[in-house]
Enzyme design. Structure first.
Site, PDB file in Angstrom:
ATOM      1  N   CYS A 211       0.813  -1.228   0.000  1.00  0.00           N
ATOM      2  CA  CYS A 211       0.000   0.000   0.000  1.00  0.00           C
ATOM      3  C   CYS A 211       0.844   1.276   0.000  1.00  0.00           C
ATOM      4  CB  CYS A 211      -0.957   0.010   1.186  1.00  0.00           C
ATOM      5  SG  CYS A 211      -2.153  -1.327   1.097  1.00  0.00           S
TER       6      CYS A 211
ATOM      7  N   HIS B 107      -3.187   7.281   3.022  1.00  0.00           N
ATOM      8  CA  HIS B 107      -3.649   5.996   2.479  1.00  0.00           C
ATOM      9  C   HIS B 107      -5.023   5.672   3.074  1.00  0.00           C
ATOM     10  CE1 HIS B 107      -4.028   1.924   1.342  1.00  0.00           C
ATOM     11  NE2 HIS B 107      -3.745   1.430   2.528  1.00  0.00           N
TER      12      HIS B 107
ATOM     13  N   ASN C 265     -10.400   0.344   0.490  1.00  0.00           N
ATOM     14  CA  ASN C 265      -8.931   0.403   0.498  1.00  0.00           C
ATOM     15  C   ASN C 265      -8.433  -0.175  -0.828  1.00  0.00           C
ATOM     16  OD1 ASN C 265      -6.205  -0.154   0.821  1.00  0.00           O
ATOM     17  ND2 ASN C 265      -6.401  -0.848   2.942  1.00  0.00           N
TER      18      ASN C 265
HETATM   19  O1  UT7 Z   1      -3.770  -1.157   3.718  1.00  0.00           O
HETATM   20  C1  UT7 Z   1      -2.698  -1.600   4.521  1.00  0.00           C
HETATM   21  C2  UT7 Z   1      -2.890  -1.245   5.946  1.00  0.00           C
HETATM   22  N1  UT7 Z   1      -4.136  -1.781   6.447  1.00  0.00           N
HETATM   23  C3  UT7 Z   1      -4.732  -1.225   7.479  1.00  0.00           C
HETATM   24  O2  UT7 Z   1      -4.271  -0.219   7.953  1.00  0.00           O
HETATM   25  C4  UT7 Z   1      -5.940  -1.906   8.065  1.00  0.00           C
HETATM   26  C5  UT7 Z   1      -5.925  -1.753   9.567  1.00  0.00           C
HETATM   27  N2  UT7 Z   1      -6.965  -2.482  10.267  1.00  0.00           N
HETATM   28  C6  UT7 Z   1      -8.281  -2.185  10.223  1.00  0.00           C
HETATM   29  O3  UT7 Z   1      -8.706  -1.340   9.453  1.00  0.00           O
HETATM   30  C7  UT7 Z   1      -9.203  -2.865  11.197  1.00  0.00           C
HETATM   31  O4  UT7 Z   1      -8.449  -3.559  12.174  1.00  0.00           O
HETATM   32  C8  UT7 Z   1     -10.191  -3.867  10.543  1.00  0.00           C
HETATM   33  C9  UT7 Z   1     -11.247  -3.095   9.745  1.00  0.00           C
HETATM   34  C10 UT7 Z   1      -9.457  -4.842   9.679  1.00  0.00           C
HETATM   35  C11 UT7 Z   1     -10.933  -4.622  11.649  1.00  0.00           C
HETATM   36  O5  UT7 Z   1     -11.574  -3.719  12.517  1.00  0.00           O
HETATM   37  P1  UT7 Z   1     -11.417  -3.844  14.100  1.00  0.00           P
HETATM   38  O6  UT7 Z   1     -12.286  -2.850  14.688  1.00  0.00           O
HETATM   39  O7  UT7 Z   1      -9.957  -3.774  14.412  1.00  0.00           O
HETATM   40  O8  UT7 Z   1     -12.006  -5.253  14.382  1.00  0.00           O
HETATM   41  P2  UT7 Z   1     -11.299  -6.524  14.995  1.00  0.00           P
HETATM   42  O9  UT7 Z   1     -10.333  -7.103  14.023  1.00  0.00           O
HETATM   43  O10 UT7 Z   1     -10.832  -6.230  16.385  1.00  0.00           O
HETATM   44  O11 UT7 Z   1     -12.529  -7.477  15.107  1.00  0.00           O
HETATM   45  C12 UT7 Z   1     -13.605  -7.217  16.027  1.00  0.00           C
HETATM   46  C13 UT7 Z   1     -14.695  -8.247  15.749  1.00  0.00           C
HETATM   47  C14 UT7 Z   1     -14.133  -9.657  15.552  1.00  0.00           C
HETATM   48  O12 UT7 Z   1     -15.047 -10.576  16.104  1.00  0.00           O
HETATM   49  P3  UT7 Z   1     -14.760 -11.278  17.527  1.00  0.00           P
HETATM   50  O13 UT7 Z   1     -13.443 -12.000  17.358  1.00  0.00           O
HETATM   51  O14 UT7 Z   1     -14.681 -10.142  18.502  1.00  0.00           O
HETATM   52  O15 UT7 Z   1     -15.928 -12.172  17.694  1.00  0.00           O
HETATM   53  C15 UT7 Z   1     -14.113  -9.796  14.043  1.00  0.00           C
HETATM   54  O16 UT7 Z   1     -14.181 -11.141  13.642  1.00  0.00           O
HETATM   55  O17 UT7 Z   1     -15.352  -7.907  14.509  1.00  0.00           O
HETATM   56  C16 UT7 Z   1     -15.372  -9.046  13.672  1.00  0.00           C
HETATM   57  N3  UT7 Z   1     -15.418  -8.660  12.259  1.00  0.00           N
HETATM   58  C17 UT7 Z   1     -16.567  -8.459  11.598  1.00  0.00           C
HETATM   59  N4  UT7 Z   1     -17.848  -8.527  11.991  1.00  0.00           N
HETATM   60  C18 UT7 Z   1     -18.782  -8.263  11.078  1.00  0.00           C
HETATM   61  C19 UT7 Z   1     -14.384  -8.470  11.415  1.00  0.00           C
HETATM   62  N5  UT7 Z   1     -14.840  -8.128  10.188  1.00  0.00           N
HETATM   63  C20 UT7 Z   1     -16.205  -8.131  10.277  1.00  0.00           C
HETATM   64  C21 UT7 Z   1     -17.234  -7.862   9.360  1.00  0.00           C
HETATM   65  N6  UT7 Z   1     -18.511  -7.947   9.797  1.00  0.00           N
HETATM   66  N7  UT7 Z   1     -16.977  -7.545   8.077  1.00  0.00           N
END
Ligand code: UT7
Length: 334
Positions: free
Chosen positions: A113, A255, A285
């Site tokens: 990215c 980004h 993204n």
């Molecule tokens: O481009 C290169 C750089 N990339 C980035 O900078 C991305 C950085 N990361 C992020 O943007 C975020 O961490 C994500 C969008 C990927 C995830 O968001 P988050 O608020 O950090 O969620 P999390 O990974 O802590 O997950 C919280 C919960 C999890 O469920 P459990 O384990 O608590 O039961 C995930 O499985 O949300 C769940 N989850 C979803 N739920 C519904 C993850 N994706 C989804 C979804 N729908 N699409």
């Protein structure tokens, strides 16, 4: 005085098929429009249909950038991508050929990215050394080709697209001149954003391949923290090298990884949130395409105007990060 790389044209290309959160969530267990919107700021993204490769999107963006710059030839074509048409050869020579620029230097830049910022810095180096007078820098990615659509945490975030700029040799103090730059990396993070298979570390022969290893994976939470810290630090370094204060920035274009990352970054840097440009709701993204797409959309909408001072920053797999600044120039529309 050293030769600077000056931006003279910009263009972008999105595949026509827009996919809403609702459409995506219907196909993924436990996902929802509400979760995706509130946790990422994304409402829809564009996915290329099978048969459309990264080079096709790159050519679309490249054509528009060349037209916007009023150029029919350049001395080098750089394609920043993590989703090349094939692992070998690079995508850039094919893109150059399809653009009618066959014979020119052409190579890919692999910094995920952050690839577009690395591409700009590399092009600035080609120009500074007199190796090239004009360079086409393209950021293009087709993440739909490497996403595991059953993985709700990655399939919800990424979209396909391409953006491109034309740079020419000029003076460091003229509008459009890029730099200074800040670039960095930390290979300790290589497992946190990755496609495990398909390279020399995990060969085709000698083991039972796990199909999942061919898909993109990301440790979202950890990456989120690194993304905020690295882009904030790198932005400060680039501003410092340019002799700019954060209050000098008219548009902060980071980004487009996650709307919440953009808010955190603005807070960290003391830049008013309304100065932080965002088109993530419409495109998601788009990896290496993210910054040039944001620049093109900001310019086309009239939000970004000649004379505006712009801070660009990116973070991606590797880990890699990079930032630069420029004063937005007059550009033609494709
Ligand atoms: O481009 C290169 C750089 N990339 C980035 O900078 C991305 C950085 N990361 C992020 O943007 C975020 O961490 C994500 C969008 C990927 C995830 O968001 P988050 O608020 O950090 O969620 P999390 O990974 O802590 O997950 C919280 C919960 C999890 O469920 P459990 O384990 O608590 O039961 C995930 O499985 O949300 C769940 N989850 C979803 N739920 C519904 C993850 N994706 C989804 C979804 N729908 N699409």
């Amino acid at each position: 005085m050293s030769r600077a790389a000056v931006l003279t044209g910009i263009g972008s290309c999105l595949p026509p098929r827009a996919v809403s959160n609702a459409e995506l969530a219907a196909a993924v267990e436990g996902s929802s429009d509400e979760w995706i919107r509130s946790r990422t700021g994304i409402a829809r993204r564009h996915f290329a249909d099978p048969g459309t490769a990264t080079s096709d999107l790159a050519v679309g963006a490249g054509q528009r950038a060349l037209k916007s710059a009023g150029e029919s030839s350049v001395d080098a074509v750089l394609v920043a991508t993590a989703t090349p048409d094939r692992p070998c050869p690079a995508t850039a020579p094919l893109v150059a050929s399809k653009l009618g620029l066959g014979g020119t230097a052409a190579y890919d830049v692999a910094a995920v990215c952050t690839g577009f910022v690395y591409g700009l810095a590399t092009a600035a180096g080609l120009i500074a050394t007199g190796t090239a007078d004009r360079v086409l820098v393209i950021g293009a990615d087709t993440y739909s080709s490497i996403l595991d659509m059953t993985d709700r945490s990655t399939s919800a975030i990424f979209g396909d697209g391409a953006g491109a700029v034309v740079l020419r040799a000029g003076e460091p103090d003229e509008p459009g001149a890029l730099g200074p730059f800040d670039l960095g990396s930390d290979g300790e993070g290589c497992d946190l954003i990755t496609v495990r298979a398909g390279g020399s570390a995990q060969r085709l022969s000698g083991r039972d391949p796990d199909p999942k290893d061919h898909y993109f994976s990301m440790a979202g939470k950890e990456v989120f923290w690194h993304a905020v810290q690295r882009m904030a630090e790198s932005s400060r370094t680039a501003l410092g090298r340019a002799g700019w204060q954060h209050t000098d920035v008219d548009w902060f274009i980071a980004h487009q990884a996650n709307e919440r990352i953009l808010h955190r970054l603005s807070d960290e840097l003391g830049i008013a949130p309304e100065r932080a440009y965002s088109n993530i709701a419409e495109v998601g993204n788009t990896a290496a395409a993210s910054l040039p797409l944001a620049l093109d959309h900001a310019s086309a909408s009239g939000a970004l105007r000649p004379g505006h001072r712009v801070l660009l920053t990116a973070f991606g797999g590797g880990f890699t990060w990079g930032s630069t600044v420029l004063t937005w120039p007059e550009t033609g529309r494709a």
